[in-house]
Design an enzyme around this catalytic site. Structure first.
Site, PDB file in Angstrom:
ATOM      1  N   SER A  62       0.863  -1.183   0.000  1.00 29.41           N
ATOM      2  CA  SER A  62       0.000   0.000   0.000  1.00 29.41           C
ATOM      3  C   SER A  62       0.902   1.238   0.000  1.00 29.41           C
ATOM      4  O   SER A  62       2.080   1.150   0.388  1.00 29.41           O
ATOM      5  CB  SER A  62      -0.852  -0.033   1.275  1.00 29.41           C
ATOM      6  N   TYR A  78      -7.997  11.527   8.370  1.00 34.12           N
ATOM      7  CA  TYR A  78      -8.975  10.734   9.129  1.00 34.12           C
ATOM      8  C   TYR A  78      -9.716  11.616  10.119  1.00 34.12           C
ATOM      9  O   TYR A  78      -9.265  12.713  10.452  1.00 34.12           O
ATOM     10  CB  TYR A  78      -8.267   9.562   9.835  1.00 34.12           C
TER      11      TYR A  78
HETATM   12  N1  LIG Z   1      -8.740  -1.316  -0.599  1.00 34.25           N
HETATM   13  C1  LIG Z   1      -7.781  -0.408  -0.673  1.00 34.25           C
HETATM   14  O1  LIG Z   1      -8.038   0.808  -0.781  1.00 34.25           O
HETATM   15  C2  LIG Z   1      -6.351  -0.849  -0.641  1.00 34.25           C
HETATM   16  C3  LIG Z   1      -5.342   0.126  -0.803  1.00 34.25           C
HETATM   17  C4  LIG Z   1      -4.009  -0.266  -0.771  1.00 34.25           C
HETATM   18  C5  LIG Z   1      -3.696  -1.595  -0.570  1.00 34.25           C
HETATM   19  N2  LIG Z   1      -4.692  -2.516  -0.398  1.00 34.25           N
HETATM   20  C6  LIG Z   1      -4.319  -3.902  -0.164  1.00 34.25           C
HETATM   21  O2  LIG Z   1      -4.974  -4.752  -1.084  1.00 34.25           O
HETATM   22  C7  LIG Z   1      -5.252  -5.999  -0.456  1.00 34.25           C
HETATM   23  C8  LIG Z   1      -6.739  -6.316  -0.584  1.00 34.25           C
HETATM   24  O3  LIG Z   1      -7.496  -5.256  -0.032  1.00 34.25           O
HETATM   25  P1  LIG Z   1      -9.090  -5.276   0.012  1.00 34.25           P
HETATM   26  O4  LIG Z   1      -9.519  -3.866   0.059  1.00 34.25           O
HETATM   27  O5  LIG Z   1      -9.629  -6.177  -1.029  1.00 34.25           O
HETATM   28  O6  LIG Z   1      -9.319  -5.897   1.467  1.00 34.25           O
HETATM   29  P2  LIG Z   1     -10.494  -6.847   1.989  1.00 34.25           P
HETATM   30  O7  LIG Z   1     -10.536  -6.681   3.460  1.00 34.25           O
HETATM   31  O8  LIG Z   1     -11.727  -6.637   1.202  1.00 34.25           O
HETATM   32  O9  LIG Z   1      -9.909  -8.291   1.643  1.00 34.25           O
HETATM   33  C9  LIG Z   1      -8.950  -8.950   2.434  1.00 34.25           C
HETATM   34  C10 LIG Z   1      -9.379 -10.390   2.556  1.00 34.25           C
HETATM   35  O10 LIG Z   1      -8.408 -11.090   3.348  1.00 34.25           O
HETATM   36  C11 LIG Z   1      -9.098 -12.070   4.079  1.00 34.25           C
HETATM   37  N3  LIG Z   1      -8.331 -12.562   5.233  1.00 34.25           N
HETATM   38  C12 LIG Z   1      -8.102 -11.897   6.394  1.00 34.25           C
HETATM   39  N4  LIG Z   1      -7.435 -12.702   7.242  1.00 34.25           N
HETATM   40  C13 LIG Z   1      -7.243 -13.878   6.600  1.00 34.25           C
HETATM   41  C14 LIG Z   1      -6.641 -15.095   6.957  1.00 34.25           C
HETATM   42  N5  LIG Z   1      -6.065 -15.271   8.168  1.00 34.25           N
HETATM   43  N6  LIG Z   1      -6.632 -16.125   6.071  1.00 34.25           N
HETATM   44  C15 LIG Z   1      -7.215 -15.974   4.848  1.00 34.25           C
HETATM   45  N7  LIG Z   1      -7.806 -14.834   4.452  1.00 34.25           N
HETATM   46  C16 LIG Z   1      -7.820 -13.805   5.315  1.00 34.25           C
HETATM   47  C17 LIG Z   1     -10.387 -11.371   4.519  1.00 34.25           C
HETATM   48  O11 LIG Z   1     -11.387 -12.297   4.902  1.00 34.25           O
HETATM   49  C18 LIG Z   1     -10.739 -10.564   3.266  1.00 34.25           C
HETATM   50  O12 LIG Z   1     -11.651 -11.264   2.445  1.00 34.25           O
HETATM   51  C19 LIG Z   1      -4.763  -5.867   0.973  1.00 34.25           C
HETATM   52  O13 LIG Z   1      -3.459  -6.384   1.074  1.00 34.25           O
HETATM   53  C20 LIG Z   1      -4.758  -4.371   1.208  1.00 34.25           C
HETATM   54  O14 LIG Z   1      -3.848  -3.998   2.194  1.00 34.25           O
HETATM   55  C21 LIG Z   1      -6.001  -2.168  -0.436  1.00 34.25           C
END
Ligand SMILES: NC(=O)c1ccc[n+]([C@@H]2O[C@H](COP(=O)([O-])OP(=O)(O)OC[C@H]3O[C@@H](n4cnc5c(N)ncnc54)[C@H](O)[C@@H]3O)[C@@H](O)[C@H]2O)c1
Length: 258
Positions: A147, A159
């Site tokens: 990220s 925030y």
């Molecule tokens: N959404 C954003 O704005 C954003 C921005 C920058 C980076 N990211 C990164 O992208 C990735 C996905 O983000 P997202 O927004 O889809 O998040 P999200 O929370 O929708 O998805 C994350 C998934 O990981 C799963 N998870 C959590 N713990 C787990 C475990 N122990 N075993 C298996 N699965 C597990 C959750 O159930 C969830 O479905 C993450 O690494 C996040 O840090 C997201």
């Protein structure tokens, strides 16, 4: 290689951790459309109406991951791509999510440990499980999701008052690029490439005020749409990036450029 082929992922076996989440689902749908065989790992229940292969497992448990990878190999015979996408993102209106905005002096240690466990230990465990297979194939790709908050500090001014972006999240993400570099270095001469993909914030129904503050911090003056990382995923997973390893592709609307 012919230009029509370099982005091809047809019949490539792709594992996505955190595959039931917002971006995991997005990548899964996109990769399926272009002919990849997608397998999702997630601790949540299988999302409805999805025909994509799904394993409900906890990626922080080495034995669960090992068993699952065995099953995947039995059925699909190979693993071409691992996308280490799972991380503990705040889920709105849950106790855990409000705790993720705690002030740093009182950041709950249990939550810190859980975030590190999902975001980093899970990344290591899943990589460990696929490396022997990819080495044997003499080909494979590992993509680790980072990220902007792994590149620069969270800007806590965006925030609500008294809320701070998780210090654990920023710490986890800060480690991802060097995890990728170290793994790529270890895997030299094996045909296995490892890269980081760094993302900026995706609009997901955030409050107007937050969207304005976030947008002001980017050069493109907006948050990302959830489909704007699909091109990068295809690039990193395919032979289009065949000369790329140990590095970081940053797609953040310009957040880290100024
Ligand atoms: N959404 C954003 O704005 C954003 C921005 C920058 C980076 N990211 C990164 O992208 C990735 C996905 O983000 P997202 O927004 O889809 O998040 P999200 O929370 O929708 O998805 C994350 C998934 O990981 C799963 N998870 C959590 N713990 C787990 C475990 N122990 N075993 C298996 N699965 C597990 C959750 O159930 C969830 O479905 C993450 O690494 C996040 O840090 C997201």
């Amino acid at each position: 290689m012919k230009i029509e082929k370099i982005f091809s992922l047809k019949n490539q076996v792709v594992i996505i951790t955190g595959g039931a989440g917002m971006l995991g689902q997005e990548y899964a749908n996109t990769l399926s459309v272009i002919g990849a065989k997608v397998i999702l790992l997630d601790i949540k229940n299988k999302p409805v109406n999805k025909k994509i292969a799904y394993f409900k497992i906890n990626i922080t448990k080495k034995d669960e991951v090992a068993k699952t990878v065995k099953k995947i190999i039995k059925k699909f015979k190979r693993i071409d791509v691992l996308i280490n996408n799972a991380a503990l993102n705040p889920v709105p209106n849950t106790k855990e999510s409000s705790q993720q905005f705690s002030c740093y002096e009182n950041y709950p240690i249990k939550l810190w440990e859980k975030e590190i466990s999902v975001g980093l230990t899970g990344m290591l465990i899943c990589s460990q499980a696929v490396i022997p297979i990819m080495k044997k194939q003499k080909k494979g790709v590992i993509i680790n999701i980072c990220s902007t908050y792994g590149i620069v500090a969270p800007d806590n001014r965006i925030y609500d008052k008294g809320k701070y972006k998780s210090i654990a999240y920023a710490t986890v993400k800060g480690a991802v690029p060097n995890f990728s570099r170290s793994l790529s270095s270890y895997l030299r001469n094996t045909g296995v490439r490892v890269n980081t993909l760094t993302l900026g914030g995706v609009f997901a129904g955030h409050k107007k005020d937050f969207v304005k503050k976030y947008s002001d911090r980017t050069i493109l003056n907006r948050m990302a749409k959830k489909d704007e990382y699909n091109g990068a995923i295809i690039f990193l997973a395919s032979d289009a990036s065949s000369y790329m390893t140990g590095t970081n592709l940053i797609i953040d609307g310009g957040w880290t450029a100024w």
